[in-house]
Design a protein around this motif. Structure first.
Motif, PDB file in Angstrom:
ATOM      1  N   THR A   1       0.850  -1.197   0.000  1.00 45.17           N
ATOM      2  CA  THR A   1       0.000   0.000   0.000  1.00 45.17           C
ATOM      3  C   THR A   1       0.884   1.245   0.000  1.00 45.17           C
ATOM      4  O   THR A   1       2.076   1.184   0.324  1.00 45.17           O
ATOM      5  CB  THR A   1      -0.932   0.051   1.238  1.00 45.17           C
ATOM      6  N   ALA A   2       0.297   2.364  -0.381  1.00 47.81           N
ATOM      7  CA  ALA A   2       1.023   3.641  -0.378  1.00 47.81           C
ATOM      8  C   ALA A   2       0.040   4.747  -0.010  1.00 47.81           C
ATOM      9  O   ALA A   2      -1.142   4.675  -0.374  1.00 47.81           O
ATOM     10  CB  ALA A   2       1.622   3.910  -1.754  1.00 47.81           C
ATOM     11  N   THR A   3       0.529   5.743   0.713  1.00 47.16           N
ATOM     12  CA  THR A   3      -0.350   6.854   1.126  1.00 47.16           C
ATOM     13  C   THR A   3       0.279   8.195   0.726  1.00 47.16           C
ATOM     14  O   THR A   3       0.777   8.940   1.571  1.00 47.16           O
ATOM     15  CB  THR A   3      -0.577   6.827   2.661  1.00 47.16           C
ATOM     16  N   PRO A   4       0.294   8.469  -0.564  1.00 55.12           N
ATOM     17  CA  PRO A   4       0.914   9.722  -1.025  1.00 55.12           C
ATOM     18  C   PRO A   4       0.056  10.941  -0.674  1.00 55.12           C
ATOM     19  O   PRO A   4      -1.135  10.812  -0.389  1.00 55.12           O
ATOM     20  CB  PRO A   4       0.973   9.531  -2.539  1.00 55.12           C
ATOM     21  N   ASP A   5       0.687  12.134  -0.741  1.00 55.63           N
ATOM     22  CA  ASP A   5      -0.058  13.381  -0.505  1.00 55.63           C
ATOM     23  C   ASP A   5      -0.999  13.666  -1.670  1.00 55.63           C
ATOM     24  O   ASP A   5      -2.014  14.336  -1.504  1.00 55.63           O
ATOM     25  CB  ASP A   5       0.924  14.554  -0.349  1.00 55.63           C
ATOM     26  N   ALA A   6      -0.621  13.220  -2.844  1.00 61.32           N
ATOM     27  CA  ALA A   6      -1.483  13.377  -4.029  1.00 61.32           C
ATOM     28  C   ALA A   6      -1.190  12.217  -4.979  1.00 61.32           C
ATOM     29  O   ALA A   6      -0.096  11.632  -4.933  1.00 61.32           O
ATOM     30  CB  ALA A   6      -1.190  14.700  -4.732  1.00 61.32           C
ATOM     31  N   THR A   7      -2.163  11.899  -5.794  1.00 62.05           N
ATOM     32  CA  THR A   7      -2.004  10.782  -6.745  1.00 62.05           C
ATOM     33  C   THR A   7      -2.340  11.270  -8.148  1.00 62.05           C
ATOM     34  O   THR A   7      -3.364  11.935  -8.332  1.00 62.05           O
ATOM     35  CB  THR A   7      -2.994   9.639  -6.394  1.00 62.05           C
ATOM     36  N   VAL A   8      -1.483  10.974  -9.108  1.00 60.89           N
ATOM     37  CA  VAL A   8      -1.840  11.224 -10.518  1.00 60.89           C
ATOM     38  C   VAL A   8      -2.035   9.866 -11.168  1.00 60.89           C
ATOM     39  O   VAL A   8      -1.118   9.040 -11.188  1.00 60.89           O
ATOM     40  CB  VAL A   8      -0.742  12.014 -11.270  1.00 60.89           C
ATOM     41  N   LEU A   9      -3.228   9.631 -11.686  1.00 58.02           N
ATOM     42  CA  LEU A   9      -3.494   8.396 -12.427  1.00 58.02           C
ATOM     43  C   LEU A   9      -3.218   8.672 -13.900  1.00 58.02           C
ATOM     44  O   LEU A   9      -3.728   9.650 -14.449  1.00 58.02           O
ATOM     45  CB  LEU A   9      -4.954   7.968 -12.248  1.00 58.02           C
ATOM     46  N   ALA A  10      -2.407   7.850 -14.528  1.00 60.09           N
ATOM     47  CA  ALA A  10      -2.126   7.989 -15.968  1.00 60.09           C
ATOM     48  C   ALA A  10      -2.112   6.572 -16.517  1.00 60.09           C
ATOM     49  O   ALA A  10      -1.062   6.024 -16.857  1.00 60.09           O
ATOM     50  CB  ALA A  10      -0.804   8.697 -16.195  1.00 60.09           C
TER      51      ALA A  10
END
Ligand SMILES: Cc1cc2nc3c(=O)[nH]c(=O)nc-3n(C[C@H](O)[C@H](O)[C@H](O)COP(=O)(O)OP(=O)(O)OC[C@H]3O[C@@H](n4cnc5c(N)ncnc54)[C@H](O)[C@@H]3O)c2cc1C
Length: 391
Positions: free
Chosen positions: A136-145
């Protein structure tokens, strides 16, 4: 490109990809020359995005000249062909991808291949399947591409659509674009001419938005027609198919001669020559072009020069459907614009941004696809950086 925009603002970026290596479709696009953008009059360039005002703004901010500069900074000069198509000087995508990945790594970006994103867990963490188990990962923001839904073997399988739909994100169904089309060829054409190109012809169809026309080439396939000019007309053909169940593609086999001049040449006495020889000698129509004329009549060709000239100037091909979605160069559908704010963040999922072909836009081949992917990637990365700074 989103990763680069974020890293340029000093933000640490992790790139996760389901495949063992990244950029496989980018590499495939470069197989016969990576047409990365297109140098032409700005209004003409923007019109390729078919009235999509939000996309137009993004490609205005990061378009052909910015891409050229960006490539130059990576040590890969751009080469612009006579029709405005822009390529890396070496034509292939691999040197550019290699240089880009080195730069991203130097900027602190970490690549995580073989990480298949599976959505979010109950705490909002991103979930990945990896060969070593779940991560799992808990980034501050996610960009889906995550790409469109064609050429699944390169990674873009469109499976993400159900993950986003499950979160209430509005998506449009995937459809083929820049794709091949089906025609009911006779066995003769199927067996003798698959792969044969028809060069320098004029093609047109009457689409939903009126007549669409191009001067180009295309290829006969076992199932129908493909490539070049067919991709240019694909949106019009897809629209006509949806409207009428079938479509008619017209081919002008001799675009540089008018009907009268062709008829005059055909009217010359042919003596004992066969019609095939007469056509070949008088107007250079033979091989696959001759076969297409026979396909259109279903038998003998018109004996009158005027009628034959008319047919040569507008050979009808009945299009019965599209080639399979997975074989399309690009796909329409995906996340609809209204689900995204001006920074490409999902209205319903603060901190989650989208970029590239997974957004519901369409454009022809000619470098316009990758340009839009790079431009939306940059916009989403900048949006995510602003979001992180604010929260
Ligand atoms: C044969 C071919 C030739 C082309 N030629 C050109 C050309 O010359 N010029 C042009 O402009 N365009 C061309 N295109 C189109 C262009 O390559 C695409 O529009 C572009 O690559 C889309 O970029 P993208 O980053 O949005 O998606 P993609 O390049 O498809 O990348 C999506 C990535 O997301 C990953 N992914 C998907 N789902 C998951 C998941 N659940 N978890 C983790 N990772 C996931 C995939 O593995 C993939 O690496 C061509 C396409 C094809 C097929």
């Amino acid at each position: 490109m989103a990763a680069e925009a974020l890293a340029a603002r000093g933000i640490t970026v992790d790139i996760y990809d389901a495949m063992p290596s990244v950029g496989r479709k980018f590499l495939m696009a470069g197989k016969s020359g990576l047409n990365i953008s297109h140098a032409e009059d700005r209004d003409v360039f923007l019109s390729r995005y078919r009235g999509d005002a939000r996309l137009a703004e993004m490609v205005k901010a990061f378009g052909p000249s910015e891409i050229m500069e960006w490539m130059q900074e990576l040590g890969i000069p751009a080469h612009t062909g006579p029709t405005g198509r822009m390529f890396p000087e070496m034509m292939k995508a691999s040197p550019l991808l290699r240089a880009w990945l080195v730069r991203l790594q130097e900027m602190g970006t970490v690549l995580h291949p073989r990480h298949r994103w599976q959505g979010w867990d109950d705490t909002g963490a991103l979930m990945f399947d990896t060969p070593d188990g779940a991560v799992t990962a808990t980034p501050d923001a996610t960009v889906l591409a995550l790409g469109g839904a064609s050429w699944k073997r390169l990674g873009s399988d469109g499976a993400w659509a159900s993950l986003l739909a499950g979160k209430g994100v509005a998506t449009a169904p995937f459809g083929p674009s820049n794709c091949g089309f089906l025609a009911d060829w006779t066995d003769h054409l199927k067996e003798k001419f698959p792969g044969d190109p028809l060069k320098s012809v004029r093609l047109w169809t009457d689409g939903v938005h009126g007549r669409q026309e191009t001067r180009s080439e295309f290829v006969i396939t076992e199932r129908g027609v493909e490539s070049g000019g067919i991709y240019t007309l694909s949106a019009a053909l897809v629209g006509a198919l949806a409207r009428d169940g079938s479509a008619t593609l017209f081919v002008d086999l001799l675009p540089d001669m008018d009907e009268g001049a062709i008829a005059a040449k055909l009217a010359r006495p042919r003596g004992k020559q066969s019609m095939a020889n007469h056509l070949r000698k008088s107007v250079h129509v033979s091989g696959v072009k001759l076969a297409l004329l026979h396909e259109a009549t279903g038998g003998p060709l018109p004996a009158e020069p005027e009628a034959l000239a008319q047919l040569i100037k507008a050979v009808p091909i009945r299009i019965t459907g599209t080639a399979p979605l997975d074989e399309a160069i690009s796909t329409t559908g995906g996340v609809v614009w209204r689900a995204l704010d001006d920074y490409l963040m999902l209205h319903d999922m603060p901190g989650v941004f989208c970029a590239g072909e997974m957004i519901d836009w369409d454009a022809p081949t000619g470098g316009y696809l990758i340009t839009a992917c790079l431009a939306t990637g940059k916009a989403a990365g900048e949006g995510a950086a602003t979001w992180i700074a604010r929260t």
